[in-house]
Design a protein around this motif. Structure first.
Motif, mmCIF file in Angstrom:
data_model
loop_
_atom_site.group_PDB
_atom_site.id
_atom_site.type_symbol
_atom_site.label_atom_id
_atom_site.label_comp_id
_atom_site.label_asym_id
_atom_site.label_seq_id
_atom_site.Cartn_x
_atom_site.Cartn_y
_atom_site.Cartn_z
ATOM 1 N N GLU A 1 0.402 -1.158 0.189
ATOM 2 C CA GLU A 1 0.144 -0.257 0.086
ATOM 3 C C GLU A 1 1.099 1.367 0.198
ATOM 4 O O GLU A 1 0.660 1.846 -0.553
ATOM 5 C CB GLU A 1 -0.906 -0.088 1.020
ATOM 6 N N LYS A 2 2.043 1.439 0.410
ATOM 7 C CA LYS A 2 2.309 2.098 1.094
ATOM 8 C C LYS A 2 3.378 2.924 -0.958
ATOM 9 O O LYS A 2 3.036 3.807 -1.146
ATOM 10 C CB LYS A 2 3.845 1.990 2.165
ATOM 11 N N CYS B 1 2.107 1.253 -2.886
ATOM 12 C CA CYS B 1 1.200 2.133 -4.326
ATOM 13 C C CYS B 1 0.684 3.742 -4.061
ATOM 14 O O CYS B 1 0.881 4.638 -4.975
ATOM 15 C CB CYS B 1 -0.106 0.996 -4.384
ATOM 16 N N LYS B 2 0.955 4.319 -3.210
ATOM 17 C CA LYS B 2 0.558 5.294 -2.674
ATOM 18 C C LYS B 2 1.845 6.214 -3.095
ATOM 19 O O LYS B 2 1.918 7.286 -4.101
ATOM 20 C CB LYS B 2 0.970 5.987 -1.726
ATOM 21 N N THR B 3 3.448 6.056 -3.277
ATOM 22 C CA THR B 3 3.908 6.232 -3.867
ATOM 23 C C THR B 3 4.338 6.395 -5.148
ATOM 24 O O THR B 3 4.570 7.654 -6.080
ATOM 25 C CB THR B 3 5.730 5.577 -3.396
ATOM 26 N N ILE C 1 -7.210 3.173 -2.073
ATOM 27 C CA ILE C 1 -6.678 4.239 -1.624
ATOM 28 C C ILE C 1 -7.071 5.892 -2.593
ATOM 29 O O ILE C 1 -7.341 6.442 -1.383
ATOM 30 C CB ILE C 1 -5.480 4.206 -2.468
#
Length: 540
Positions: free
Chosen positions: A480-481, A483-485, A534
Motif C-alpha cells: 500500500e505504501k 502504491c501511494k508513492t 487508496i
C-alpha cells in the motif's frame, strides 16, 4: 495501384451485409478437388511434388506424365487407400468395382488430350458431412451437406504466361501433371454463404486429420468450384477462386447479379443456359458456356482395370480412421474440462496447432496435465488456466526455442508441469514470474543438449534463488505504501482526477507502473484493488 484497388474492392464486398430474398432461394453446391500427398503420382512412379515448379519445372515427370506415345498408366494403390479413408470418414457408399474413364478435351497443359477420371462408376457415392451451430458457427443448429460422389482423377499441368521482349509466351510445366486428385461433388444443399465457409473449413480439417492432403487453398492443394443458382434457374459455375474469402464474395456477387436479372425480367435472355464464370476479385466474369457430358465424349479407359475391392478391405480402413473431430470437441466441452469451443478446437483439430507438433501428443499431454492439476488445485478447477499454460505458454516457448515435444517430456512431464500451474493458481508466484521461470527451465534444458532430467527441476528452489515469490500478507502494508508513492510520482494530475471522477479504466496506467516496480511479483488484480482502495473508487 492495381493491387491497392483490388484490396479496396475486396474489402468493400466482404463488409457488405449479405441477405437473401426469401422469395428467391440461393441454391449452391461445391466441387472440391483435393491433391493427395502420396509419395508417387496417380499413374506413374514420378515423385508427387507439384510445387517443384518454382525451381525445377518439368523435373518430376515421367514419359507417361508428358504423354509420350506408347506409354501406359499403372495405378498407384496408395491413392486408392487415401480415397477409401475419405469416403469412410464421410459415410459414403464405397463401390467394390469402380473404373476409370477418359474425359476428352484439349488444352496445353493436358498433353494426352484427355483426363483420366471416374465418371460412370466412381469409387464412392453418397455420404454426408454434418455441421453444427455451436461448433461450426452457422445459423442452423445442425446442417447436413450430402455428398453426390467421390472420384479419383489425375491433375493437369500448369500454364505460365510470360510477357517479355519477344512478346507473350505460354510456358507449360508438367510437374503437376498426373498428381492424384479426389474430386468431391456435393448436392446443392447450401442455402447461405456461412454454410459454405464452414464446410470448406471442416473439410480442410478432415483431410488434414486423415493425413491425405495439406488442404491448403492458397497453394492449390485444394481447389473449389461453386455452382450457384436461384430457385429453378440454370446453375452458373464459378471457377478461379483462390481462397475462402474469394469463394464467399463470389457467391454473394453472383447471387445479387442473378437476382437483378430475374427481377428485371431478363432471365430468359441471360439465365437461359448454364455457363462458367470466373472471379476477378470484384465481380464474376463469363469464361465460356458450360460443356455437357456429350462434349467430353466420356469412355471407359481401355488400359486400366477395374478397381476390385473385398468388403474386408473397407472394414480394415474404417478401423484405422482417427476419432472424429466433432467427438473430440464435444468431449472437451463437457465435464470435467468445460472448455470454450475455441480451446476445444485448438486441442482437437491438427491444423489449429503448430506443424512442429503432433496434435494427438499435445492433446494427450493436456489431458494428463489437467488431471494432475485437478488433484492439487488449491481452489475450484480452472480449465482455462491449464489450456493457457499448455497451448500458449508451453507451445509458444517450445516454438521459440525449437524444442521438440518428445524432448520436453523428459524434463517436464505432466506430473511436473502441473506443479508450475498449481504454483501460479495458488498465488505462490504471479503469472509473469511463472512465465519467466518456464522460459529459464527450457532454455537451460536446451543449452544442456537435452541431458537434464525431471529430478533436476526444483521450482521451489528456483523461486527462492531468483526471489520471485509473490508478496505475502505481511507485505500488504508495504504494498500500500509503495502504491501511494506511485500515485504521488504521477506527473499528470489530470489522470488521477479523471480516475477519481469515475474513469476507472485509467487505473490500468497505475497498475502498469506497479507491475514494473514489483517486477511481476504482485498480481495485476491485486494492484488494481489497492489503487482503487487508496483513491476510494469502485470498479464499474
Amino acid at each position: 495501384m492495381a493491387s491497392i484497388r483490388y484490396r479496396l474492392l475486396r474489402n468493400t464486398i466482404s463488409k457488405r451485409r449479405f441477405t437473401t430474398d426469401p422469395n428467391f432461394k440461393l441454391i449452391c453446391g461445391l466441387e472440391v478437388h483435393t491433391q493427395l500427398c502420396t509419395r508417387n503420382k496417380l499413374f506413374s512412379l514420378s515423385t508427387n511434388d507439384p510445387f517443384a515448379s518454382i525451381s525445377k519445372p518439368n523435373f518430376h515427370t515421367s514419359y507417361f506424365d508428358i504423354a509420350v506415345p506408347g506409354t501406359k498408366p499403372k495405378l498407384n494403390y496408395e491413392c486408392v487407400l487415401y480415397a477409401l479413408k475419405l469416403a469412410s470418414a464421410l459415410n459414403s457408399d464405397i463401390n467394390l468395382n469402380s473404373q476409370f474413364d477418359r474425359k476428352h478435351y484439349f488444352y496445353g497443359d493436358q498433353p494426352q488430350g484427355y483426363q483420366i477420371t471416374q465418371h460412370y462408376s466412381p469409387i464412392a457415392k453418397g455420404g454426408y458431412l454434418e455441421m453444427f451451430g455451436d461448433i461450426d458457427r452457422i445459423k442452423d443448429e445442425k446442417k447436413r451437406i450430402n455428398i453426390t460422389q467421390l472420384q479419383l482423377e489425375q491433375d493437369t499441368g500448369m500454364s505460365h504466361y510470360i510477357t517479355g521482349d519477344n512478346g507473350a509466351q505460354s510456358m507449360i510445366d508438367l510437374n503437376r501433371s498426373n498428381v492424384p486428385l479426389i474430386e468431391l461433388v456435393t448436392e446443392p444443399d447450401f442455402s447461405h454463404v456461412d454454410q459454405v465457409r464452414a464446410f470448406i473449413k471442416k473439410y480442410q480439417d478432415l483431410v488434414r486429420q486423415l493425413k491425405i492432403s495439406t488442404g491448403d487453398l492458397e497453394t492449390g492443394s485444394m481447389r473449389v468450384d461453386v455452382n450457384v443458382s436461384i430457385n429453378d434457374y440454370p446453375r452458373i459455375e464459378l471457377k478461379n477462386l483462390p481462397n475462402t474469402s474469394s469463394i464467399v464474395n463470389a457467391i454473394k456477387f453472383e447471387y445479387q447479379r442473378q437476382l437483378k436479372i430475374i427481377k428485371s425480367g431478363q432471365a430468359d435472355q441471360f439465365l437461359k443456359h448454364q455457363e462458367t464464370r470466373g472471379w476477378d476479385g470484384a465481380k464474376t466474369v463469363k469464361l465460356r458456356s458450360k460443356e455437357t457430358t456429350i462434349d467430353y465424349r466420356y469412355m471407359p479407359d481401355p488400359e486400366l482395370r477395374l478397381i476390385t475391392l473385398d468388403a474386408d478391405v473397407i472394414e480394415n480402413v474404417r478401423k484405422i480412421l482417427p476419432e472424429s473431430s466433432d467427438v473430440k470437441i464435444r468431449s472437451f466441452l463437457a465435464e470435467p474440462f468445460n472448455l470454450t469451443v475455441k480451446d476445444a478446437k485448438m486441442l482437437s483439430i491438427s491444423s489449429q496447432l503448430s506443424k512442429l507438433y503432433n496434435n494427438e501428443e499435445v492433446k494427450q499431454f493436456f489431458i494428463e496435465t489437467f488431471h494432475e492439476y485437478q488433484k492439487n488445485a488449491p481452489n475450484e478447477v480452472r480449465s482455462k488456466l491449464v489450456v493457457s499454460w499448455v497451448l500458449h505458454e508451453l507451445l509458444g516457448n517450445l516454438n521459440k526455442l525449437n524444442i521438440p515435444l518428445k524432448e520436453f517430456l523428459q524434463i517436464l512431464p505432466p506430473t511436473k508441469y502441473s506443479e508450475l500451474i498449481v504454483l501460479v493458481d495458488n498465488g505462490d508466484i504471479t503469472s509473469s514470474s511463472g512465465k519467466l521461470l518456464l522460459f529459464h527451465v527450457l532454455k537451460e534444458f536446451k543449452d544442456s543438449n537435452y541431458i537434464k532430467k525431471t529430478e533436476d527441476v526444483d521450482f521451489q528452489g528456483l523461486i527462492r534463488q531468483f526471489d520471485i515469490g509473490a508478496l505475502s500478507d505481511m507485505d500488504k502494508s508495504k504494498l500500500e505504501k509503495e502504491c501511494k508513492t506511485i500515485i504521488a510520482e504521477v506527473d499528470n494530475p489530470k489522470l488521477i482526477e479523471s480516475i477519481k471522477a469515475g474513469k476507472t479504466k485509467a487505473v490500468k496506467y497505475l497498475v502498469g507502473q506497479g507491475m514494473r516496480k514489483f517486477q511481476g511479483r504482485v498480481k495485476a488484480q491485486e494492484l488494481q484493488r489497492v489503487f482503487q482502495d487508496i483513491l476510494n473508487i469502485n470498479d464499474k
